[in-house]
Design a protein around this motif. Structure first.
Motif, short mmCIF file in Angstrom:
data_model
loop_
_atom_site.label_atom_id
_atom_site.label_comp_id
_atom_site.label_asym_id
_atom_site.label_seq_id
_atom_site.Cartn_x
_atom_site.Cartn_y
_atom_site.Cartn_z
N ARG A 41 0.86 -1.21 -0.04
CA ARG A 41 -0.23 -0.13 -0.11
C ARG A 41 0.98 1.34 -0.16
O ARG A 41 2.02 1.37 0.72
N ASP A 42 0.72 2.01 -0.98
CA ASP A 42 1.55 3.24 -1.02
C ASP A 42 0.50 4.53 -0.46
O ASP A 42 -0.06 4.97 -1.41
N ASP A 43 0.47 5.02 0.74
CA ASP A 43 -0.47 5.79 1.42
C ASP A 43 -1.71 5.33 1.06
O ASP A 43 -2.30 4.33 1.63
N PHE A 44 -2.75 6.11 0.10
CA PHE A 44 -3.76 5.61 -0.17
C PHE A 44 -4.20 5.83 -1.41
O PHE A 44 -3.37 6.77 -2.08
N ASP A 45 -4.98 5.07 -2.05
CA ASP A 45 -5.42 5.07 -3.54
C ASP A 45 -4.44 4.61 -4.63
O ASP A 45 -4.47 4.99 -5.80
N ARG A 46 -3.30 4.17 -3.94
CA ARG A 46 -2.06 3.65 -4.72
C ARG A 46 -1.45 2.46 -4.37
O ARG A 46 -1.34 2.14 -2.88
N VAL A 47 -1.19 1.50 -5.11
CA VAL A 47 -0.61 0.12 -4.95
C VAL A 47 0.67 0.08 -5.59
O VAL A 47 0.81 0.37 -6.73
N ARG A 48 2.00 -0.31 -4.88
CA ARG A 48 3.12 -0.57 -5.64
C ARG A 48 3.10 -2.05 -5.78
O ARG A 48 3.31 -2.88 -4.73
N ILE A 49 3.77 -2.48 -6.82
CA ILE A 49 4.22 -3.91 -7.14
C ILE A 49 5.65 -4.03 -7.45
O ILE A 49 5.98 -3.24 -8.34
N TYR A 50 6.04 -4.90 -6.65
CA TYR A 50 7.45 -5.34 -7.09
C TYR A 50 7.88 -6.86 -7.33
O TYR A 50 7.23 -7.42 -6.90
N ASN A 51 8.99 -6.91 -8.39
CA ASN A 51 9.62 -8.11 -8.34
C ASN A 51 11.06 -7.72 -8.58
O ASN A 51 11.55 -6.55 -8.27
N ALA A 52 11.88 -8.86 -8.48
CA ALA A 52 13.35 -8.57 -8.66
C ALA A 52 14.04 -7.71 -9.82
O ALA A 52 14.94 -6.96 -9.73
N ALA A 53 12.98 -7.61 -10.84
CA ALA A 53 13.79 -6.79 -11.93
C ALA A 53 12.68 -5.56 -12.51
O ALA A 53 12.90 -4.98 -13.55
N GLY A 54 11.60 -5.34 -11.41
CA GLY A 54 10.84 -4.11 -11.92
C GLY A 54 10.14 -3.91 -10.81
O GLY A 54 9.84 -4.44 -9.77
N GLU A 55 9.11 -2.66 -11.29
CA GLU A 55 8.06 -2.17 -10.39
C GLU A 55 6.81 -1.66 -11.17
O GLU A 55 7.11 -1.06 -12.31
N GLY A 56 5.63 -1.83 -10.48
CA GLY A 56 4.38 -1.32 -11.31
C GLY A 56 3.51 -0.43 -10.10
O GLY A 56 3.88 -0.59 -9.02
N ILE A 57 2.88 0.48 -10.66
CA ILE A 57 2.22 1.27 -9.75
C ILE A 57 0.69 1.28 -10.35
O ILE A 57 0.27 1.65 -11.50
N ILE A 58 -0.37 0.92 -9.36
CA ILE A 58 -1.71 1.18 -9.82
C ILE A 58 -2.39 2.16 -8.94
O ILE A 58 -2.13 2.37 -7.59
N THR A 59 -3.13 2.93 -9.57
CA THR A 59 -3.86 3.90 -8.92
C THR A 59 -5.30 3.94 -9.30
O THR A 59 -5.71 3.29 -10.28
N GLN A 60 -6.21 4.19 -8.12
CA GLN A 60 -7.60 3.90 -8.17
C GLN A 60 -8.07 5.24 -7.97
O GLN A 60 -7.75 5.98 -6.69
#
Length: 663
Positions: free
Chosen positions: A369-388
């Protein structure tokens, strides 16, 4: 292996599944959390039976039908019914949320029951739905978060289940982990024989037989006592899927057993002369994938320097996903922010939990959880950001990644136009990918953990199994959905979600007009596709709000004019007045939501006129409402900042309102 399905008599019940069946239900409803008794409704003269082949892999079921080994299912569904080839369940792909989605039209993130267990920060206790002390909590923990954020719902409101809506008509829940409001439930006591069979005999074939036998008894009653809606859990496939593998011969034999028992039940319907007005549904709560390795995450973290005294709790239920709960800087009731997760203060020194977890070979990806309204996804080689974001009651989602896409959405060329980081309406995502929606919903609930860990395909938590579930992969998310009954078109259909069965069943009973679908997520199957009206003003406003999410409040911005210019360029030509009006409307909507949450929080603390909450949930509910209220306040302030920018740029009409967000 040969099995005499007609005479088999050993009743085996999975010990894990047993603890998922609640013994009683406590209701969370308008005002007092008590039993709702609906007035007598004029129902269509039909019956609905939903068979849940727990944990079955959709391809295994299809293979068995096409091979001719399931002749009765083939005739009833493939030849005379409807097959949804892209049906999906909710995430996490575990039973309690899955069954709840059928009966409420809510995904895991919106139902309040988002996993198999959770950590109550206020009590510093674990609530486990698979334990002797917690299995009854699955019904009372149900909380409709869509209704909670609907300002038109004046009280704390939980979803009305299919069982409750159909009351006083008889309904039944047989061997289901969720049964809130059902007239008939079975079993009502601990299944001692089942525990013995599961722990000692290791024989799961008769589990389905027992459930089908109870179903036969119910439909042998007089006509006015036959259940109008019945939800049946059939665990033989899950039992052998875990122990022998989802593609094993044992799973296939259990399916052949069900085909035989199904034929006998259809004959009962014919004898009762109700076969031609009965809808039959065959589906699953989740799929399953082969595994075989154990991911002992607790030991791994301990070796990296963490200790239980460092205030960390790991859910560990033997599936392929797990939540980690961590204390914030002010203790357990303080949700840790992203910086704290990167520098968690363990006794042996700060630990980067995100970096540490993604280095484990058994971890596929993690979400935080990244504060509120946002989720961060991680793996060993990258990162994703979901916003609602929600504008005018319409939800928008965005996804942006760098490096290797942790969710692997970029591999699908059909998603290319959605992966630019801009917010797109839910309908655009639902047609192609549900991962951003499911993950954002999940972390919107403050009670969810701080880090969600998804295991690599071959691994499962707690113990090594031949097969398991819990992931976002197609193997786990995709489920069979077969429907037959009066007026059901024959053929193959595309997209569907487990939540869609809720409005569909209500529509069959003629109740959807009186229950138009607010506060739930499903859509009526087989209905004409609604032309979703595009709202360019809401979309532009969502893009403007997303641009402010990484910035401090407007009064702290050092480059205020630069930000204002950037936001003004996001307004489509000729829509300046409409944007200003949409902004004003959204401010009022958020203020009403904030006021509702504030009132509920005050009421739960008022000893003279308290909000009625089951005792185990009172402290947690007070904490939850306080968090929800604070988050809604920040959303309100964000929209007021947009309003101020519009006015400064001469793009809106100055308002005489005092500014709700700063009252």
């Amino acid at each position: 292996m040969e099995v005499d399905f007609a005479t088999a008599s050993v009743y085996c019940f999975s010990p894990v599944r047993f603890f998922k069946r609640p013994l009683l239900f406590l209701l969370l409803v308008l005002g007092p959390w008590s039993v709702v008794r609906s007035p007598a409704l004029a129902l269509e003269d039909i019956y609905v039976i939903q068979f849940v082949l727990d944990g079955v892999h959709r391809e295994v079921l299809t293979e068995e039908v096409r091979s001719g080994r399931l002749p009765n299912l083939k005739k009833y569904f493939l030849e005379e019914g409807a097959i949804f080839e892209k049906a999906r369940t909710t995430f996490p792909t575990v039973s309690s949320p899955g069954y709840i989605s059928f009966a409420t039209g809510l995904s895991a993130g919106h139902s309040g029951v988002f996993f198999l267990e959770w950590f109550d920060r206020t009590q510093q206790k674990v609530v486990g739905y698979l334990t002797p002390n917690g299995h009854d909590r699955v019904n009372q923990d149900l909380l409709n978060r869509l209704a909670l954020h609907n300002s038109e719902e004046t009280e704390l409101n939980s979803p009305l289940t299919l069982f409750e809506i159909l009351h006083p008509a008889p309904t039944a829940a047989l061997y289901t982990p969720f049964h809130r409001g059902a007239v008939y439930t079975h079993p009502k006591k601990f299944p001692v024989r089942g525990l013995f069979s599961g722990l000692v005999a290791k024989d799961g074939f008769n589990l389905n037989r027992l459930a089908m036998r109870e179903l036969g008894k119910l439909f042998s009653k007089s006509e006015n006592k036959i259940p109008r809606y019945t939800l049946v859990g059939l665990y033989g496939t899950d039992f052998y899927g875990h122990s022998e593998g989802p593609h094993s011969e044992e799973v296939r034999l259990v399916l052949q057993q069900f085909d035989h028992l199904f034929a006998g039940f259809v004959e009962t319907l014919r004898q009762k002369k109700i076969a031609d007005k009965t809808y039959l549904i065959v589906t699953s709560d989740h799929g399953m994938h082969p595994t075989g390795k154990e991911l002992e995450l607790r030991d791994y973290l301990w070796k990296k320097g963490l200790r239980p005294s460092d205030k960390i709790y790991l859910t560990n239920r033997g599936v392929s996903s797990a939540f980690i709960y961590l204390a914030g800087s002010d203790g357990w009731e303080d949700i840790p922010d992203l910086h704290r997760l990167r520098h968690y203060p363990a006794k042996q020194g700060p630990i980067d939990l995100i970096g540490t977890l993604i280095k484990n070979e058994g971890v596929d990806w993690i979400a935080v959880r990244d504060d509120f309204d946002r989720v961060r996804i991680y793996n060993a080689a990258g990162e994703g950001i979901i916003t609602q974001l929600t504008i005018g009651g319409k939800k928008f989602y965005s996804y942006l990644y760098k490096g290797q896409d942790p969710l692997d959405l970029a591999a699908d060329l059909q998603l290319e136009n959605l992966l630019d980081g801009k917010p797109y309406p839910a309908e655009a995502w639902l047609e192609k990918a549900v991962a951003p929606i499911e993950l954002s919903h999940l972390f919107m609930d403050p009670r969810a953990g701080d880090i969600l860990v998804a295991a690599e395909g071959a691994y499962s938590f707690r113990t090594a199994k031949a097969g398991t579930h819990g992931s976002l992969t197609d193997d786990d998310m995709r489920i069979p959905l077969w429907i037959a009954g009066p007026g059901i078109p024959t053929g193959r259909f595309g997209e569907a979600r487990s939540m869609d069965l809720y409005p569909t069943v209500l529509n069959w009973f003629g109740l959807w007009g009186s229950n138009p679908g607010k506060n739930q997520e499903g859509k009526v199957l087989f209905a004409e596709k609604n032309n979703t009206e595009k709202n360019p003003t809401a979309a532009a406003l969502a893009e403007m709000e997303a641009a402010l999410m990484d910035l401090p409040p407007l009064f702290k911005l050092p480059n205020r004019d630069e930000v204002a210019q950037r936001l003004s360029k996001m307004i489509p030509g000729g829509l300046h007045a409409e944007i200003a009006k949409e902004c004003e409307t959204e401010i009022e909507a958020r203020y009403r939501r904030w006021k509702k949450l504030d009132r509920l929080e005050g009421k739960i603390q008022n000893p003279q006129n308290p909000l009625e909450v089951p005792p185990p949930l009172k402290n947690n509910m007070q904490w939850l409402l306080a968090n929800e209220k604070n988050i809604e306040f920040l959303r309100l302030r964000r929209m007021e900042d947009i309003k101020s920018i519009l006015e400064e740029q001469g793009l809106g009409t100055p308002s005489t309102s005092s500014g709700h967000g700063r009252d």
